[in-house]
Scaffold this active site. Sequence first.
Site, PDB file in Angstrom:
ATOM      1  CD  GLU A   1      -2.961   3.030  -5.436  1.00  0.00           C
ATOM      2  OE1 GLU A   1      -4.032   2.440  -5.704  1.00  0.00           O
ATOM      3  OE2 GLU A   1      -1.935   2.439  -5.083  1.00  0.00           O
TER       4      GLU A   1
ATOM      5  NE  ARG B   1      -4.321  -1.339   0.260  1.00  0.00           N
ATOM      6  CZ  ARG B   1      -4.542  -2.374  -0.533  1.00  0.00           C
ATOM      7  NH1 ARG B   1      -3.623  -2.718  -1.422  1.00  0.00           N
ATOM      8  NH2 ARG B   1      -5.663  -3.069  -0.451  1.00  0.00           N
TER       9      ARG B   1
ATOM     10  CG  HIS C   1      -2.989  -0.775  -7.177  1.00  0.00           C
ATOM     11  ND1 HIS C   1      -3.443  -0.195  -6.017  1.00  0.00           N
ATOM     12  CD2 HIS C   1      -2.885  -2.097  -6.904  1.00  0.00           C
ATOM     13  CE1 HIS C   1      -3.613  -1.129  -5.087  1.00  0.00           C
ATOM     14  NE2 HIS C   1      -3.290  -2.300  -5.619  1.00  0.00           N
TER      15      HIS C   1
END
Length: 311
Positions: free
Chosen positions: A259, A230, A277
Amino acid sequence: MKHDIVITAQGHKGTLERLQAEFSATKLWEAPDRDAALKAAAKVRGLAHFGHSKVDGKLMDALPKLEIVANFGVGVDQIDLEAAKKRKIIVTNTPDVLNDCVADCAMALVLNTLRKFPQSESYLRSGFWPAKGPYPLTTSVGGKTLGVLGLGRIGEAIARRAAAFGMKIRYHNRNKKDVPYAYDADLVTLAKNSDVLMIVTPGGAETAKLVNAKVLDALGPQGYVVNVARGSVVDELVLLRYLQEKKIAGAGLDVFEHEPNVPAEFFALDNAVLFPHVASATVETRKAMGDLQVENLHLHFAGKPVKTPVA
């Protein structure tokens, strides 16, 4: 008769189609009046969760009959587990089915970051090869030490791949494991002993900005950071500065703190490889994740134990 559920956000297309076909679904993200939609769904017992929206005590209280939150993904840092426990709400996630794809992505980042393959392709496409000669030499992967922060199921899959590339493996967890890898009792020591620091630890308040200036100083100017966990685990602004000032050699990042918004300063770096991602983003893996999310809901409504409860 279809069971009623609430879906929190737009997610994987195939899974959304299954959820809407197999349940009577309230699509919360499409509701013009969120509070009214939740009031109308007050008897709902199940919630299917996607993305970065919060599932907190306030949302749980708005659904007083809620019994299960089925999350799409391994990470549950957006779900208030304490609030769920207090209300006796089951939380499930989708582990294991994505281990291999995330580990593949992690190794791709190691290779691309040390060998600078994306930069070398850009060099070729820009016409520099005939004009300026061969691309500058880069750094070998074999023989380097990979320090894994978070040697869980995904971390072990990464370690196996890294070992096949001739890397040495070290790790740091809260507790030592019965594995054939060297253990470091703290993160700073792991960073000091590593050429590449691989971040695989869960997100959330306990790990926020865990990889900070002290850790990066221990890693040093010849060290690399790779993050498939993360964005919150890294002090992102500190990492950016260390990359700009060459205080570390490079970074491979699949995740970011806010994000999908990434600080534009990262785009100018020639010592960073950036992915949007995509670690688990294959057709096969996303289908498997969705199948597990849906299966957990069906099992619960059938009065059976769910397959992947979160502790």
